[in-house]
Design a protein around this motif. Sequence first.
Motif, PDB file in Angstrom:
ATOM      1  N   PHE A  54      47.187  35.746  45.531  1.00  0.00           N
ATOM      2  CA  PHE A  54      46.698  35.741  44.157  1.00  0.00           C
ATOM      3  C   PHE A  54      45.510  34.790  44.088  1.00  0.00           C
ATOM      4  O   PHE A  54      45.650  33.589  44.296  1.00  0.00           O
ATOM      5  CB  PHE A  54      47.817  35.289  43.218  1.00  0.00           C
ATOM      6  N   VAL A 110      45.711  40.251  44.204  1.00  0.00           N
ATOM      7  CA  VAL A 110      45.599  40.128  42.754  1.00  0.00           C
ATOM      8  C   VAL A 110      44.479  39.143  42.464  1.00  0.00           C
ATOM      9  O   VAL A 110      44.423  38.062  43.067  1.00  0.00           O
ATOM     10  CB  VAL A 110      46.918  39.642  42.119  1.00  0.00           C
ATOM     11  N   ILE A 333      44.122  44.619  40.696  1.00  0.00           N
ATOM     12  CA  ILE A 333      44.783  44.790  41.982  1.00  0.00           C
ATOM     13  C   ILE A 333      43.806  45.439  42.946  1.00  0.00           C
ATOM     14  O   ILE A 333      43.227  46.485  42.649  1.00  0.00           O
ATOM     15  CB  ILE A 333      46.058  45.648  41.841  1.00  0.00           C
ATOM     16  N   ALA A 345      51.985  43.604  44.552  1.00  0.00           N
ATOM     17  CA  ALA A 345      51.055  43.028  43.580  1.00  0.00           C
ATOM     18  C   ALA A 345      51.390  43.495  42.171  1.00  0.00           C
ATOM     19  O   ALA A 345      51.327  42.715  41.207  1.00  0.00           O
ATOM     20  CB  ALA A 345      49.626  43.419  43.938  1.00  0.00           C
ATOM     21  N   VAL A 349      52.097  41.171  38.972  1.00  0.00           N
ATOM     22  CA  VAL A 349      51.289  41.277  37.757  1.00  0.00           C
ATOM     23  C   VAL A 349      52.177  41.560  36.554  1.00  0.00           C
ATOM     24  O   VAL A 349      52.011  40.976  35.475  1.00  0.00           O
ATOM     25  CB  VAL A 349      50.222  42.372  37.927  1.00  0.00           C
TER      26      VAL A 349
END
Length: 452
Positions: A54, A110, A333, A345, A349
């Motif tokens: 991330f 992400v 993504i 991902a 999210v």
Amino acid sequence: MSQTINRRNFFAVTGLGLGTAALAACGGPSTAGTAVKTTSTDWSKVTPAAKITFMSSHPGKSGDIEAALIKDFEAANPGIKVDLVTGGANYEEVAQKFQTAQAGNNVPDVVVASDVWWFRYAIAETVMPVDDLLAAVGDKSSEFNETLFGDYNYSDKHWAVPYARSTPLFYYNKDHFKAAGLPDRAPTTWDEFATWAPKIQAANAGNAGYQHAYQYPALAGYAGWTLQNVLWGQGGGWSNKWELTANSTASVKAMTWVQQTIVKDGWAGVSSKDAVSDMTAGAVSATVSSTGDLVGTLKAAKTANVNIGVGFLPGGAVSASPVCPTGGAGLVIAAKTSPERQLAAAKFVSFVTNAANTAKFSAATGYMPVRKDADMSAVLATTPQIQVALDQLKVTRSQDYGRVFLPGADLEMANAAAKIMNEKADVATTLGALQDKLDGIYTKTVKPKLTS
């Protein structure tokens, strides 16, 4: 401009490359236009990856809450680890790192993306549409705030989910206003504040380190965004749809007023770095800043024993409302990863933006809760000022197309504002030069990519 860009041919643009100058946060575009090619995956046959990355700029000083949400996600999903990577100090630095990563095989899964960058990613096909992915992980996307989720709708698909969404707020020192005999509220209009400012300045001039009744935000990254409020209030703007209006009579009048508050009237200044820090230090009495600064500002103010109030952005002589631009960022993504990583991902999210966690994120930062079913009662009990941001969301206005869809426009606007506000340059001449530069960006960068 030799041709007014309309919505239809703008969305036929395929080459607004990610290597151009960075743009700051903005509202999303129309959903009309040509389809973006995407592949179909049977997500029911995919097993989520064991690790994803991330990449964030930790907007609104959100590093701690992001780390806490990751910890909670890993506890709820013991088969998935999330590596939090700092991509830079702001959205633009993250965008540049994400762009650079496209040349290799190790892209973050992400990414925090401003409301300009997600669209450019979608056109470049570097991110995935999220609808099927959200459905695959059981996310009821209908629970997102329609306006905030709808900002990411292009070609009948959503390309991001709302995350750190914001608007500017008017911040003021309650004690400074009280000392001047003024009401405990934000001004309704800038004309009203212009009558207040000399009183505020006179009442507080004896305070150690005091400078101005008002401090304009630092121009880099903020000028193009926040000055729209003053421009709109006077009937001006950077553009009207796709017709550039930076040097219109109304825009010149609005920016002349801005210059006079600094140069002639003397009750306003320009922050060199952080206007809200200037305010919590007692140097200024009011400023405009993001809702994402709200919680951090209130904490800093409490430590400094400064009493802070917040309100809607003031209106102008031509328009009282809506004069507040939307802003902030969503989560995208990456397309250049495996289906396994994309599914993991999506789970992440969905988790960090669910009703409970968007409330936690809002409580920690001041950003808007992005789900309609978020229970904000506990948050508002401890930080009631967040209600102001929620109420102002109902009277926001999408940003000027000329700012957010012309590569490098935001930088040119900041440069022009610096000349007007810091160097006392002639307003009409400076805005005329800005208009020419914006037209040049259009002619060289946008027009050749348009279809008829």
